[in-house]
Enzyme design. Structure first.
Site, PDB file in Angstrom:
ATOM      1  N   GLU A 307      58.249  59.063  81.383  1.00  0.00           N
ATOM      2  CA  GLU A 307      58.988  59.548  83.512  1.00  0.00           C
ATOM      3  C   GLU A 307      59.784  60.462  83.070  1.00  0.00           C
ATOM      4  OE1 GLU A 307      60.642  56.192  84.193  1.00  0.00           O
ATOM      5  OE2 GLU A 307      59.179  54.691  83.972  1.00  0.00           O
ATOM      6  N   GLY A 308      60.250  61.562  81.705  1.00  0.00           N
ATOM      7  CA  GLY A 308      60.939  62.358  82.264  1.00  0.00           C
ATOM      8  C   GLY A 308      62.362  61.832  81.642  1.00  0.00           C
TER       9      GLY A 308
END
Length: 341
Positions: A307-308
């Protein structure tokens, strides 16, 4: 005379040859100011290096992190049907909805640190080909997805973090690394979303099967990308290239996001000089990959969410480094005596 045939990948290869280099004058300006700030030389350690890195790739004597952006690219993988994940592919769509509702970890990280956030749905309901028996994408689709990633970062960000969502994509990333670096496939395969021993065995078998099926076509990094990769990885590779052209420094997230950088590094190592590793993932052989890429991660928190998220947390450190350099008083401004000669 007949013109030689060209392929869509030729445009990517040409683009790599036009990448701008670091701005040495901006680096020199940062070092000159740093020497006047109210601290001993080198006392802020890697925070000082971060400011030089920002300046080099932004081309600014006073680098900024005023418009930081986290971009997450979401894809779906045919290989997931082989039981390589602890979660079904339906989670992809559900997590996209969670992002939109502001309920995911990355939403909270971005809100707490004042980061922009965008997520891109790369045909999440249409899985790529099962890499064990067919290419993930054809060449034209791969290049089009890279082009989408290039366009996705438009809008004036001065710092970019890239991340991904895609059930099964740690299997895909492991296959990419095995194709790029060799060795036993098992050394590149981790537990991803938390598979048990049987799931781990299925992941290893899938990577082994993919390498065997595509053997003879894995000398070209772009062929590795389109045969073994996924849309989110292709889009992240495109975003990295576009960021270089637009002079936007990039923070890489974990194991899967780094595979996009590894593809570009294999084309030419200097292509990812504007990228830093946000964190060391707990997934797979991330440390071994980062060593090959010459990247020292900013953080090592045992994260493996995707998800970063790791890159976003690291972005907070980069913002801090830029602010300290910009706003800290000099010796003359503060009336502080400098070091004795």
């Amino acid at each position: 005379m007949t013109e030689p045939a060209t392929s869509p990948f030729d445009d990517i290869r040409r683009l790599v040859t036009t990448m701008p280099g670091p701005d040495e004058a901006a680096i020199a300006a940062v070092r000159q100011r740093d020497g006047q700030l109210t601290k001993p030389a080198g006392s802020l350690g890697r925070l000082e290096w971060i400011v030089e890195w920002l300046a080099a790739w932004q081309g600014k004597a006073t680098p900024t992190a005023d418009r930081p952006l986290v971009c997450v690219f979401a894809g779906s993988h045919g290989v997931t049907e082989r039981g390589v994940s602890a979660f079904p592919s339906s989670v992809n769509r559900q997590m996209l909805e969670n992002f939109s509702a502001g309920g995911a970890a990355i939403n909270q990280i971005c809100a707490s640190l004042g980061l922009g956030f965008k997520v891109f749905d790369l045909a999440i309901d249409m899985p790529t080909g099962d890499i064990v028996v067919e290419p993930a994408m054809d060449e034209k689709a791969c290049v089009a997805t890279m082009a989408f990633g290039m366009e996705a970062i438009a809008g004036g960000a001065d710092l970019l973090a890239i991340g991904e969502l895609g059930i099964g994509n740690t299997t895909v990333a492991a296959a990419i690394y095995a194709a790029l670096y060799g060795g036993e496939p098992a050394q590149w395969v981790g537990r991803g979303s938390g598979v048990d021993e049987e799931g781990l065995a299925r992941k290893i078998a899938a990577v082994e099967g993919a390498l065997a099926h595509h053997r003879g076509h894995l000398q070209d990094p772009l062929e590795i990308l389109r045969r073994l990769g996924g849309r989110e990885i292709a889009a992240m590779a495109g975003a990295i290239l576009a960021a270089r052209l637009q002079r936007i420094p990039v923070i890489l997230d974990g194991y899967v996001a780094t595979s996009a950088a590894a593809i570009l590094h294999a084309i030419h190592p200097a292509t990812i000089d504007h990228c830093i590793a946000g964190h060391l993932s707990a997934e797979g052989a991330h440390q071994a990959v980062l060593e090959r890429l010459g990247k020292i991660p900013l953080l090592a928190l045992g994260m493996r969410l995707g998800e970063g998220s790791g890159a976003a947390v690291a972005m907070g450190i980069v913002k801090t480094a830029a602010t300290v350099h910009r706003d800290m008083a000099t010796f003359s401004q503060a009336g502080v005596s400098e070091r004795l000669p």
